[in-house]
Design a protein around this motif. Structure first.
Motif, PDB file in Angstrom:
ATOM      1  N   PHE A 134      -7.205  -3.083  -9.592  1.00 10.35           N
ATOM      2  CA  PHE A 134      -6.040  -3.859 -10.029  1.00 10.35           C
ATOM      3  C   PHE A 134      -6.357  -5.327 -10.263  1.00 10.35           C
ATOM      4  CE2 PHE A 134      -4.229  -0.252  -7.781  1.00 10.35           C
ATOM      5  CZ  PHE A 134      -3.347   0.212  -8.718  1.00 10.35           C
ATOM      6  N   THR A 135      -7.502  -5.791  -9.800  1.00 14.11           N
ATOM      7  CA  THR A 135      -7.785  -7.224  -9.891  1.00 14.11           C
ATOM      8  C   THR A 135      -8.577  -7.603 -11.128  1.00 14.11           C
ATOM      9  OG1 THR A 135      -9.800  -6.937  -8.600  1.00 14.11           O
ATOM     10  CG2 THR A 135      -7.779  -7.476  -7.387  1.00 14.11           C
ATOM     11  N   TRP A 148       1.647   1.126 -13.498  1.00  8.93           N
ATOM     12  CA  TRP A 148       2.275   1.057 -12.179  1.00  8.93           C
ATOM     13  C   TRP A 148       3.595   0.293 -12.264  1.00  8.93           C
ATOM     14  CZ3 TRP A 148       0.128   1.744  -6.905  1.00  8.93           C
ATOM     15  CH2 TRP A 148      -0.902   2.691  -6.903  1.00  8.93           C
ATOM     16  N   GLY A 149       3.655  -0.736 -13.123  1.00  7.95           N
ATOM     17  CA  GLY A 149       4.903  -1.482 -13.289  1.00  7.95           C
ATOM     18  C   GLY A 149       5.974  -0.643 -13.973  1.00  7.95           C
ATOM     19  N   VAL A 150       5.605   0.137 -14.993  1.00  3.00           N
ATOM     20  CA  VAL A 150       6.549   0.997 -15.697  1.00  3.00           C
ATOM     21  C   VAL A 150       7.160   2.019 -14.741  1.00  3.00           C
ATOM     22  CG1 VAL A 150       6.682   2.838 -17.433  1.00  3.00           C
ATOM     23  CG2 VAL A 150       5.548   0.699 -17.979  1.00  3.00           C
ATOM     24  N   THR A 154       4.592   0.189  -6.250  1.00  2.00           N
ATOM     25  CA  THR A 154       4.152  -1.053  -5.625  1.00  2.00           C
ATOM     26  C   THR A 154       2.638  -1.183  -5.794  1.00  2.00           C
ATOM     27  OG1 THR A 154       5.909  -0.839  -3.995  1.00  2.00           O
ATOM     28  CG2 THR A 154       4.145  -2.402  -3.506  1.00  2.00           C
ATOM     29  N   ILE A 155       2.215  -2.249  -6.437  1.00  4.99           N
ATOM     30  CA  ILE A 155       0.772  -2.467  -6.631  1.00  4.99           C
ATOM     31  C   ILE A 155       0.208  -2.943  -5.297  1.00  4.99           C
ATOM     32  CG2 ILE A 155      -0.950  -3.870  -7.812  1.00  4.99           C
ATOM     33  CD1 ILE A 155       0.944  -3.954 -10.210  1.00  4.99           C
ATOM     34  N   PRO A 156      -0.837  -2.275  -4.807  1.00  2.07           N
ATOM     35  CA  PRO A 156      -1.386  -2.648  -3.498  1.00  2.07           C
ATOM     36  C   PRO A 156      -1.981  -4.057  -3.527  1.00  2.07           C
ATOM     37  CG  PRO A 156      -2.674  -0.878  -4.487  1.00  2.07           C
ATOM     38  CD  PRO A 156      -1.530  -1.154  -5.383  1.00  2.07           C
ATOM     39  N   ASN A 157      -1.791  -4.774  -2.453  1.00  2.00           N
ATOM     40  CA  ASN A 157      -2.348  -6.125  -2.314  1.00  2.00           C
ATOM     41  C   ASN A 157      -3.755  -5.992  -1.751  1.00  2.00           C
ATOM     42  OD1 ASN A 157      -2.774  -8.803  -2.121  1.00  2.00           O
ATOM     43  ND2 ASN A 157      -1.242  -9.193  -0.534  1.00  2.00           N
TER      44      ASN A 157
END
Length: 159
Positions: A134-135, A148-150, A154-157
């Motif tokens: 994700f980064t 993931w937004g659609v 929750t996008i993992p931190n």
């Protein structure tokens, strides 16, 4: 009944042992067959059939037949049976200790080492790849964040 079973098992062992190739070739391939010597042919359309007089009805003169060009032949498949490779491995062994060492090495240690190396490689890849999913700034990371937004996930931190 047990004597009959013992005799059948002993017979099967004798047959199996008799078929072991004691001196395998390094290039152990199938023997040639009749299909290896046959050639496909094509009929030459440039020759006029009226000029050929000695040909009977329904026959094709030999002068019209041209061999079909053959495609390059693939090399023979290697013999991957356990028996041949095992016998090739132990042919230079000195005594039963050498055979035992080669057997343990080939059948126990090497598969264990290969499995461990593959597992460590895959585990390392997953660990390294988990933080980059994700980064990153590549198209794949952007599409993943968008997907993931659609879906309102929750996008993992990962920081």
């Amino acid at each position: 009944m047990s004597d009959l079973q013992d005799a059948a098992i002993q017979f099967a062992e004798t047959i199996q042992t008799a078929h072991i190739n004691k001196h395998p070739s390094t290039q152990d391939i199938a023997p040639p067959t009749a299909a290896d010597s046959k050639q496909r042919v094509q009929i030459d359309d440039t020759v006029d059939l009226d000029d050929v007089s000695e040909v009977g009805e329904g026959e094709i003169p030999v002068s019209l037949l041209r061999p079909t060009p053959r495609k390059p032949v693939m090399p023979p498949l290697p013999d991957l049976r356990f028996e041949q490779s095992y016998l090739a491995s132990i042919k230079d062994a000195k005594g039963w200790q050498g055979v035992t060492f080669i057997t343990l090495r080939d059948q126990l240690v090497m598969p264990l080492v290969q499995g461990m190396a593959w597992t460590l490689t895959v585990s390392g890849w997953r660990h390294w790849n988990a933080s980059t999913t994700f980064t990153g700034r590549t198209a794949g990371a952007k599409i993943r964040r968008w997907w993931w937004g659609v879906n309102n996930w929750t996008i993992p931190n990962t920081s």
